[in-house]
Write an enzyme that holds these catalytic residues in place. Structure first.
Site, PDB file in Angstrom:
ATOM      1  N   HIS A   1       0.864  -1.190   0.000  1.00  0.00           N
ATOM      2  CA  HIS A   1       0.000   0.000   0.000  1.00  0.00           C
ATOM      3  C   HIS A   1       0.904   1.245   0.000  1.00  0.00           C
ATOM      4  O   HIS A   1       0.979   1.992   0.980  1.00  0.00           O
ATOM      5  CB  HIS A   1      -0.892  -0.031   1.235  1.00  0.00           C
ATOM      6  CG  HIS A   1      -2.051   0.921   1.187  1.00  0.00           C
ATOM      7  ND1 HIS A   1      -2.379   1.655   0.064  1.00  0.00           N
ATOM      8  CD2 HIS A   1      -2.979   1.255   2.129  1.00  0.00           C
ATOM      9  CE1 HIS A   1      -3.448   2.397   0.329  1.00  0.00           C
ATOM     10  NE2 HIS A   1      -3.823   2.174   1.568  1.00  0.00           N
TER      11      HIS A   1
ATOM     12  N   GLN B   1      -0.390   4.977   0.919  1.00  0.00           N
ATOM     13  CA  GLN B   1      -0.571   5.239   2.344  1.00  0.00           C
ATOM     14  C   GLN B   1       0.759   5.642   2.980  1.00  0.00           C
ATOM     15  O   GLN B   1       0.825   6.571   3.786  1.00  0.00           O
ATOM     16  CB  GLN B   1      -1.136   3.994   3.035  1.00  0.00           C
ATOM     17  CG  GLN B   1      -1.303   4.152   4.527  1.00  0.00           C
ATOM     18  CD  GLN B   1      -2.383   5.159   4.912  1.00  0.00           C
ATOM     19  OE1 GLN B   1      -3.488   5.089   4.408  1.00  0.00           O
ATOM     20  NE2 GLN B   1      -2.059   6.095   5.785  1.00  0.00           N
TER      21      GLN B   1
ATOM     22  N   ASP C   1      -1.967  -1.471  12.433  1.00  0.00           N
ATOM     23  CA  ASP C   1      -2.982  -1.650  11.383  1.00  0.00           C
ATOM     24  C   ASP C   1      -3.887  -2.795  11.822  1.00  0.00           C
ATOM     25  O   ASP C   1      -3.562  -3.546  12.757  1.00  0.00           O
ATOM     26  CB  ASP C   1      -2.280  -1.962  10.041  1.00  0.00           C
ATOM     27  CG  ASP C   1      -3.261  -2.093   8.880  1.00  0.00           C
ATOM     28  OD1 ASP C   1      -4.409  -1.610   8.987  1.00  0.00           O
ATOM     29  OD2 ASP C   1      -2.879  -2.701   7.853  1.00  0.00           O
TER      30      ASP C   1
ATOM     31  N   ARG D   1      -3.203  11.899   2.792  1.00  0.00           N
ATOM     32  CA  ARG D   1      -3.432  11.060   1.611  1.00  0.00           C
ATOM     33  C   ARG D   1      -3.720  11.949   0.404  1.00  0.00           C
ATOM     34  O   ARG D   1      -3.238  11.697  -0.702  1.00  0.00           O
ATOM     35  CB  ARG D   1      -4.631  10.115   1.837  1.00  0.00           C
ATOM     36  CG  ARG D   1      -4.416   9.037   2.885  1.00  0.00           C
ATOM     37  CD  ARG D   1      -3.384   8.024   2.471  1.00  0.00           C
ATOM     38  NE  ARG D   1      -3.689   7.376   1.208  1.00  0.00           N
ATOM     39  CZ  ARG D   1      -4.482   6.312   1.073  1.00  0.00           C
ATOM     40  NH1 ARG D   1      -5.013   5.754   2.130  1.00  0.00           N
ATOM     41  NH2 ARG D   1      -4.697   5.772  -0.117  1.00  0.00           N
TER      42      ARG D   1
END
Ligand code: CP
Ligand code: NVA
Length: 307
Positions: free
Chosen positions: A130, A133, A224, A291
């Site tokens: 990812h 991110q 996470d 983001r």
């Protein structure tokens, strides 16, 4: 410069730092309500096989703010691999739009789209990585201290977030301490790639099973979900496996007054407590805001080149 943004490992430290510089400028421009329509008429196709709030909205809003447009494509509309092949989809999209963001289960599918497409492909999350991110996370950390001085701890599952943080740290020469159960370490192929990159960058990337060891002296503690998208059936089992890695006030107190970080969505009361997520050391909403800016920098860089 790479055509695509699939993995941070494809980018040089200079390339990533230039993106972060531009992300900082773009944040200021937006805060000052100054126009920055650098991609007029450009169109982004956004293909999402998995749910999304942040990635979808920030890419779509980002394209609009840059003067372009974004189109959301759902897998049932496109039928990659059933209605038509990834190659045909990539070739067709290349005729009409200027870039693709893809969120897929399979990392190989994003690689295949990028291999065939004549336009840039951006990884909007795969089971493996990812990277978008992590760009927002690095921007967030850089707002608090020089990146080279940051000590980052990552707790929990060795998943796509862990893998991407490892590659970001490896390229940029950062200190990252991972604490995961031995059964859920980050992907071996990522660890090997990171070892090679770290040999050149001087990154200090360590792993242990002990969350307390990881957070002692850390300035940023990242966690996470324990059950990523696609692993929902394992959620109860995973709660047991990862319980000792919960980011709670007691663990935070073992650190150097660290900031708490999470990519979101969070499972409150599992990998992170409400007290930490909503506490005054939490950076989660800054990460979420960044983001937008970090991805606009990526979009400008990749879609802004001459057609
Ligand atoms: N952090 C993140 O990628 O959020 P979404 O899954 O909502 O896009
Ligand atoms: N590891 C999580 C990240 C969500 C942004 C997942 O893949 O579901």
């Amino acid at each position: 410069m790479p055509k695509d943004f699939l993995t941070l490992a494809d980018w040089s430290a200079e390339g990533l730092l230039a993106l972060l510089d531009r992300a900082r400028e773009l944040k200021q421009l937006r805060q000052q309500s100054k126009g920055h329509q650098t991609l007029p008429g450009r169109v982004l196709a956004m293909f999402f096989e998995k749910p999304s709030l942040r990635t979808h909205v920030t890419f779509e809003a980002g394209m609009t703010q840059l003067g372009g447009h974004a189109i959301l494509l759902r897998p049932e509309q496109v039928g990659i691999g059933t209605r038509e092949s990834p190659q045909d989809v990539a070739n067709n999209l290349s005729c009409w739009v200027d870039g693709i963001v893809a969120r897929t289960f399979s990392h190989a599918l994003v690689e295949e789209l990028a291999r065939v497409a004549r336009i840039p492909v951006i990884n909007g999350l795969t089971d493996l990585l990812h990277p978008c991110q992590v760009m927002a996370d690095l921007q967030t950390i850089a707002e608090k201290c020089a990146l080279k001085d940051a000590v980052i701890a990552y707790l929990g599952d060795g998943n796509n977030m862990a893998n991407s943080l490892i590659l970001g740290a490896a390229v940029l020469g950062l200190e990252l301490r991972l604490a995961t159960p031995a059964s859920h370490r980050p992907a071996l192929r990522v660890r090997k790639q990171a070892d090679e990159l770290a040999a050149a960058s001087g990154a200090k990337i360590s792993w242990s099973e002990d969350p307390v060891e990881a957070v002692r002296g850390a300035g940023f503690i990242y966690t996470d979900t324990w059950a990523s998208m696609g692993q929902e059936d394992e959620r109860e089992l995973r709660k047991k496996i990862f319980q000792a890695y919960q980011l709670n006030a007691k663990l935070l107190a073992q650190s150097d007054d660290a900031y708490a970080m999470h990519c979101l969505p969070a499972h409150r009361g599992e990998e992170i407590t409400d007290e930490v997520l909503d506490g005054d050391r939490s950076l989660v909403l800054v990460q979420a805001e960044n983001r937008l800016h970090a991805q606009k920098a990526v979009l400008e860089r990749l879609l802004g080149a001459p057609r």
